[in-house]
Design an enzyme around this catalytic site. Sequence first.
Site, PDB file in Angstrom:
ATOM      1  N   ASP A  40      45.439  30.191  44.071  1.00 33.97           N
ATOM      2  CA  ASP A  40      45.547  29.933  45.519  1.00 33.97           C
ATOM      3  C   ASP A  40      44.707  30.860  46.388  1.00 33.97           C
ATOM      4  O   ASP A  40      44.508  30.591  47.580  1.00 33.97           O
ATOM      5  CB  ASP A  40      47.031  29.987  45.952  1.00 33.97           C
ATOM      6  CG  ASP A  40      47.713  31.316  45.590  1.00 33.97           C
ATOM      7  OD1 ASP A  40      48.928  31.302  45.291  1.00 33.97           O
ATOM      8  OD2 ASP A  40      47.039  32.371  45.581  1.00 33.97           O
ATOM      9  N   HIS A  59      42.985  31.954  35.753  1.00 31.53           N
ATOM     10  CA  HIS A  59      42.976  30.495  35.600  1.00 31.53           C
ATOM     11  C   HIS A  59      42.088  29.807  36.625  1.00 31.53           C
ATOM     12  O   HIS A  59      42.229  28.610  36.857  1.00 31.53           O
ATOM     13  CB  HIS A  59      44.412  29.962  35.705  1.00 31.53           C
ATOM     14  CG  HIS A  59      45.304  30.489  34.622  1.00 31.53           C
ATOM     15  ND1 HIS A  59      46.673  30.508  34.745  1.00 31.53           N
ATOM     16  CD2 HIS A  59      45.021  31.053  33.425  1.00 31.53           C
ATOM     17  CE1 HIS A  59      47.205  31.034  33.638  1.00 31.53           C
ATOM     18  NE2 HIS A  59      46.222  31.379  32.832  1.00 31.53           N
TER      19      HIS A  59
END
Length: 276
Positions: free
Chosen positions: A108, A123
């Site tokens: 995010d 990731h």
Amino acid sequence: MSDSVEEFSSVFQHAKKVVVLTGAGISAESGIPTFRGEGGLWRDFDATELATPGAFAANPSLVWEFYHYRRTIVAGASPNAGHYAVAALQRRCRRLGKDFILLTQNIDGLHAKAGSTDVVELHGSLWETRCCHCKAVEANRNMPICPALDGKGAPDTVHEANIPSMQLPRCNKCNGLLRPRVIWFGECLERDVLRRTDDALQGCDLLLVVGTSAVVYPAAGYAPLVKSQGGVVAEFNTEDTPISYNCRFKFQGPSSVKLPTALGIGEDELAEMKET
Ligand code: BV8
Ligand code: ZN
């Protein structure tokens, strides 16, 4: 297992190499659904069913709807006190001459927004794309990322958008189909990320594990690794996880409260991080 702030503070004073590993839980209080808590489902899909190369190959429109939905949620989200506490910890370690590395499983971007630097995004990132054809990687914060996704991705509809491939995000260089630059299940983490992570964990004598269910590898293996090399592990989570028994410290509760408290970071220091 201890939740003594005094004891934790004394361990921190002696630590030379501090690593922080975060997961979806640190962003939960910013309004971003975690993977395995409530809200972890999108339509009737478990997020982990969509975060795979197979799902994308089978239905790129559906997977792009999922990521468009998450981009929309995150675009409206702000860091919380947990993110600011991690950024303040990095600044404190720099001041005290300690090594500090932040590893996050989150895509995010909220750690960077809170002032953390050199974040290792294990990731990948919601805000980058990779071309399936020429492999070009680009930052992309356009909302929507393409006109066809405008208004799509609602979590409570059964109607898939079925966007034709040519109307999905396309590469500026070769017009190939773009994918989010994230690591899906069954995909290896990027080489540079693996190198930076190995370097970080080598000689780590204090690992803070914040807001992760510790079920996804390789990240789930970091706490046992640090412990096996004599390091101290402190877990910040609202629940117990498979690594909890491995931890010398367990601060049970929301990370936006427990992190600043355990680190002795007060409101003024958090506010200062917010201003930066
Ligand atoms: C790999 C990116 C080598 C996309 C993600 C079979 C075939 C292939 C691979 C495997 C296999 N079996 C096992 C594997 C390995 C697999 C794996 O680990 N599977 C698990 C499920 C068993 N791993 C991989 O595939 C990795 N690659 O190993 O490569 C390889 C290659 C081929 C074959 C074998 C090996 C790649 C893993 C990366 C996958 N991508 N995301 C996207 O985000 O869309 S993983 C996904 O889960 C997210 O990144 C997420 O961050 C991550 C972990 O979840 P958490 O962050 O922990 O979030 P979760 O919701 O689970 O938990 C939240 C926690 O917060 C909870 O504990 C909750 O209590 C707590 N919490 C909630 N609120 C708060 C809080 N805590 C504090 N305060 C709060 N307020
Ligand atoms: Zn391309």
